[in-house]
Design a protein around this motif. Structure first.
Motif, PDB file in Angstrom:
ATOM      1  N   GLN A 143       9.458  80.581  24.888  1.00  0.00           N
ATOM      2  CA  GLN A 143       9.129  81.167  23.593  1.00  0.00           C
ATOM      3  C   GLN A 143       9.895  80.440  22.486  1.00  0.00           C
ATOM      4  O   GLN A 143      11.023  79.975  22.694  1.00  0.00           O
ATOM      5  CB  GLN A 143       9.503  82.652  23.567  1.00  0.00           C
ATOM      6  CG  GLN A 143       8.837  83.475  24.663  1.00  0.00           C
ATOM      7  CD  GLN A 143       7.354  83.623  24.432  1.00  0.00           C
ATOM      8  OE1 GLN A 143       6.928  84.221  23.450  1.00  0.00           O
ATOM      9  NE2 GLN A 143       6.552  83.085  25.354  1.00  0.00           N
ATOM     10  N   TYR A 144       9.278  80.401  21.299  1.00  0.00           N
ATOM     11  CA  TYR A 144       9.872  79.683  20.176  1.00  0.00           C
ATOM     12  C   TYR A 144       9.805  80.532  18.909  1.00  0.00           C
ATOM     13  O   TYR A 144       8.922  81.382  18.754  1.00  0.00           O
ATOM     14  CB  TYR A 144       9.125  78.364  19.929  1.00  0.00           C
ATOM     15  CG  TYR A 144       9.098  77.456  21.129  1.00  0.00           C
ATOM     16  CD1 TYR A 144      10.099  76.512  21.342  1.00  0.00           C
ATOM     17  CD2 TYR A 144       8.083  77.561  22.077  1.00  0.00           C
ATOM     18  CE1 TYR A 144      10.081  75.685  22.457  1.00  0.00           C
ATOM     19  CE2 TYR A 144       8.058  76.744  23.196  1.00  0.00           C
ATOM     20  CZ  TYR A 144       9.056  75.812  23.388  1.00  0.00           C
ATOM     21  OH  TYR A 144       9.046  75.008  24.496  1.00  0.00           O
ATOM     22  N   ASP A 145      10.737  80.263  18.029  1.00  0.00           N
ATOM     23  CA  ASP A 145      10.681  80.817  16.680  1.00  0.00           C
ATOM     24  C   ASP A 145       9.911  79.813  15.826  1.00  0.00           C
ATOM     25  O   ASP A 145      10.467  78.827  15.339  1.00  0.00           O
ATOM     26  CB  ASP A 145      12.102  81.020  16.139  1.00  0.00           C
ATOM     27  CG  ASP A 145      12.114  81.514  14.702  1.00  0.00           C
ATOM     28  OD1 ASP A 145      11.033  81.774  14.133  1.00  0.00           O
ATOM     29  OD2 ASP A 145      13.219  81.629  14.134  1.00  0.00           O
ATOM     30  N   TYR A 146       8.620  80.056  15.664  1.00  0.00           N
ATOM     31  CA  TYR A 146       7.782  79.071  14.974  1.00  0.00           C
ATOM     32  C   TYR A 146       8.131  78.958  13.495  1.00  0.00           C
ATOM     33  O   TYR A 146       7.880  77.907  12.880  1.00  0.00           O
ATOM     34  CB  TYR A 146       6.304  79.413  15.182  1.00  0.00           C
ATOM     35  CG  TYR A 146       5.878  79.276  16.635  1.00  0.00           C
ATOM     36  CD1 TYR A 146       5.787  78.024  17.227  1.00  0.00           C
ATOM     37  CD2 TYR A 146       5.602  80.399  17.413  1.00  0.00           C
ATOM     38  CE1 TYR A 146       5.426  77.877  18.553  1.00  0.00           C
ATOM     39  CE2 TYR A 146       5.235  80.264  18.744  1.00  0.00           C
ATOM     40  CZ  TYR A 146       5.154  79.006  19.310  1.00  0.00           C
ATOM     41  OH  TYR A 146       4.802  78.872  20.631  1.00  0.00           O
ATOM     42  N   ASP A 147       8.723  79.995  12.930  1.00  0.00           N
ATOM     43  CA  ASP A 147       9.158  79.912  11.534  1.00  0.00           C
ATOM     44  C   ASP A 147      10.286  78.903  11.354  1.00  0.00           C
ATOM     45  O   ASP A 147      10.520  78.411  10.246  1.00  0.00           O
ATOM     46  CB  ASP A 147       9.613  81.286  11.038  1.00  0.00           C
ATOM     47  CG  ASP A 147       8.462  82.265  10.895  1.00  0.00           C
ATOM     48  OD1 ASP A 147       7.318  81.796  10.718  1.00  0.00           O
ATOM     49  OD2 ASP A 147       8.689  83.488  10.972  1.00  0.00           O
ATOM     50  N   ALA A 148      10.990  78.614  12.442  1.00  0.00           N
ATOM     51  CA  ALA A 148      12.118  77.675  12.374  1.00  0.00           C
ATOM     52  C   ALA A 148      11.689  76.232  12.635  1.00  0.00           C
ATOM     53  O   ALA A 148      12.522  75.323  12.589  1.00  0.00           O
ATOM     54  CB  ALA A 148      13.191  78.077  13.383  1.00  0.00           C
ATOM     55  N   ILE A 185      13.882  80.068  21.904  1.00  0.00           N
ATOM     56  CA  ILE A 185      14.634  81.318  21.878  1.00  0.00           C
ATOM     57  C   ILE A 185      14.716  82.027  23.220  1.00  0.00           C
ATOM     58  O   ILE A 185      15.410  83.031  23.355  1.00  0.00           O
ATOM     59  CB  ILE A 185      14.041  82.296  20.832  1.00  0.00           C
ATOM     60  CG1 ILE A 185      12.567  82.561  21.095  1.00  0.00           C
ATOM     61  CG2 ILE A 185      14.264  81.753  19.427  1.00  0.00           C
ATOM     62  CD1 ILE A 185      11.942  83.582  20.159  1.00  0.00           C
ATOM     63  N   THR A 231      11.951  89.792  28.284  1.00  0.00           N
ATOM     64  CA  THR A 231      12.478  88.525  27.805  1.00  0.00           C
ATOM     65  C   THR A 231      13.788  88.165  28.518  1.00  0.00           C
ATOM     66  O   THR A 231      14.505  89.044  28.997  1.00  0.00           O
ATOM     67  CB  THR A 231      12.724  88.557  26.290  1.00  0.00           C
ATOM     68  OG1 THR A 231      13.649  89.608  25.986  1.00  0.00           O
ATOM     69  CG2 THR A 231      11.414  88.780  25.543  1.00  0.00           C
ATOM     70  N   ALA A 289      14.607  75.859  18.003  1.00  0.00           N
ATOM     71  CA  ALA A 289      13.584  76.906  17.925  1.00  0.00           C
ATOM     72  C   ALA A 289      13.350  77.621  19.250  1.00  0.00           C
ATOM     73  O   ALA A 289      12.703  78.677  19.281  1.00  0.00           O
ATOM     74  CB  ALA A 289      12.271  76.313  17.433  1.00  0.00           C
TER      75      ALA A 289
END
Length: 397
Positions: free
Chosen positions: A38-43, A8, A18, A6
């Motif tokens: 930063q993270y892809d919280y949906d993942a 990213i 970024t 997650a």
């Protein structure tokens, strides 16, 4: 780099540029701002049962919400510290529950181990051979310990006022120790000069590396989970640079985003009156501090006259309906003694600013009788036992 699924990249908290984590390592190249993982919280597929089913063994049990996989971590099982119920102190403060998150149980005796584990892991992933940082004391000891575990050379710059224990243990861990001037700013200047001569040294400086606050955010995860997913009404934090405070604030936002909690705790920054730039800015309604020209407190760990993350700290206080409080050195030392004598827990003088601040907040009517208040004890009392004993002797005890 071996990163979690997650994770990213990094984003500047000021200009929002970024960076790929393999390329961005420290401050923003455009504006010099702080970089934040930063993270892809949906993942991220976790729930409360995910964590209940794991051993409570180290901060790395929260790997899905961290940048690096556990199998590459430079770790000594830091984290997983106790949250201690303190009923005597709760009665004195007039609240329902008083908790102390006791970070003195970490490998080198302070919460700095959480940040050191994460930042030294990042250094190894970036191929570093030497690490460098200035420190008021404890972060230098932690960095030298984790660098030793990773097989890296460490270069630590401390002010002369740093305690004997931290200076000695930097050497014991094999660190290259330089003592420069009397205060943290002197150590910072000396470290910057050395790094200009050794550009290959990988900086572990607070909020220069993006990863120290990322390790410290796990204090919030543990605190809530240890209370059976009940969010405390208030968290009082001894604040100098505020790295742990902004990390915990970020953690609360993450867990709310993931649906693990519904509300945020109110964060309170506790400082010493001799160096209280965050308190002064908060009380004046400003979104950034003015540097303190002549800092003067015995609490060297929070004597940070020009905290680089003040906008982020003040955001955390404002967005959570928290606040800021400053107390005198004598009150802070009294609080450390009171905690030791009433509950048995050992707080270093710097850390006791949170206990003294909690007393002051309670006396001002900030807390309700049914509140749960958590104090973060960022380090063990035996780091500066001589200061506490001298305080008692000055009172004829």
């Amino acid at each position: 780099m071996e990163t979690t699924d997650a994770f990213i990249g990094l984003a500047c908290i000021d200009c929002e540029r970024t960076y790929d984590p393999a390329e961005g390592t420290h401050r923003c190249a455009d504006c010099g701002g702080i970089l934040d993982p930063q993270y892809d919280y949906d993942a991220i597929d976790v729930d409360r049962e995910t964590f209940r089913g794991r051993p409570f063994d180290s901060l790395w049990r929260y790997a899905e919400l961290l940048p690096f996989e556990r199998d590459v971590a430079v770790t000594m099982d830091e984290g997983a510290t106790p949250t201690v119920d303190c009923p005597t102190l709760a009665d004195e403060l007039g609240v329902d529950t008083l908790l102390i998150k006791d970070e003195g149980r970490n490998p080198t005796g302070t919460f700095k181990d959480r940040g050191a584990s994460m930042a030294v892991t990042a250094a190894t992933q970036h191929g570093a051979e030497d690490v460098v940082l200035p420190s008021a004391g404890n972060a230098g000891q932690a960095a030298s310990a984790y660098a030793a575990r990773a097989g890296l050379e460490s270069h630590v710059f401390l002010p002369s006022r740093a305690g004997f224990t931290t200076k000695a243990m930097v050497n014991v861990h094999g660190g290259d120790l330089t003592v420069s001037g009397g205060r943290i700013g002197d150590a910072g200047a000396a470290a910057a000069d050395a790094q200009s001569e050794h550009p290959d040294w990988y900086s572990l400086s607070s909020l220069v590396t993006p990863y120290r606050h990322e390790g410290k955010k796990t204090m919030l995860y543990e605190l809530i989970e240890q209370r059976d997913w009940t969010v405390p009404d208030a968290i009082v934090y001894p604040t100098g640079g505020g790295v742990g405070l902004v990390g915990m604030y970020k953690a609360a936002l993450e867990w709310r985003e993931l649906g693990l909690i519904d509300e945020l705790p109110s964060f309170y920054a506790a400082q010493a009156t001799g160096c209280a730039p965050i308190v002064e800015a908060f009380e004046a309604g400003r979104d950034e501090h003015d540097p303190v020209e002549h800092p003067d407190t015995i609490c060297g760990g929070i004597e940070i006259p020009d905290p680089g993350a003040s906008r982020w700290i003040l955001e955390a206080l404002g967005e959570t309906d928290g606040g800021a409080v400053a107390t005198d050195d004598g009150e802070i030392l009294d609080a450390a003694v009171a905690v030791a004598q009433h509950e048995g827990l050992e707080m270093a003088p710097t850390c006791a600013a949170a206990a003294s601040g909690a007393w002051a907040l309670a006396e001002s009517g900030e807390f309700d009788a049914d509140d749960t208040v958590a104090i973060v004890n960022t380090g063990t009392g035996n780091k500066d036992a001589d200061v506490l004993r001298s305080h008692l002797m000055g009172q004829g005890i």
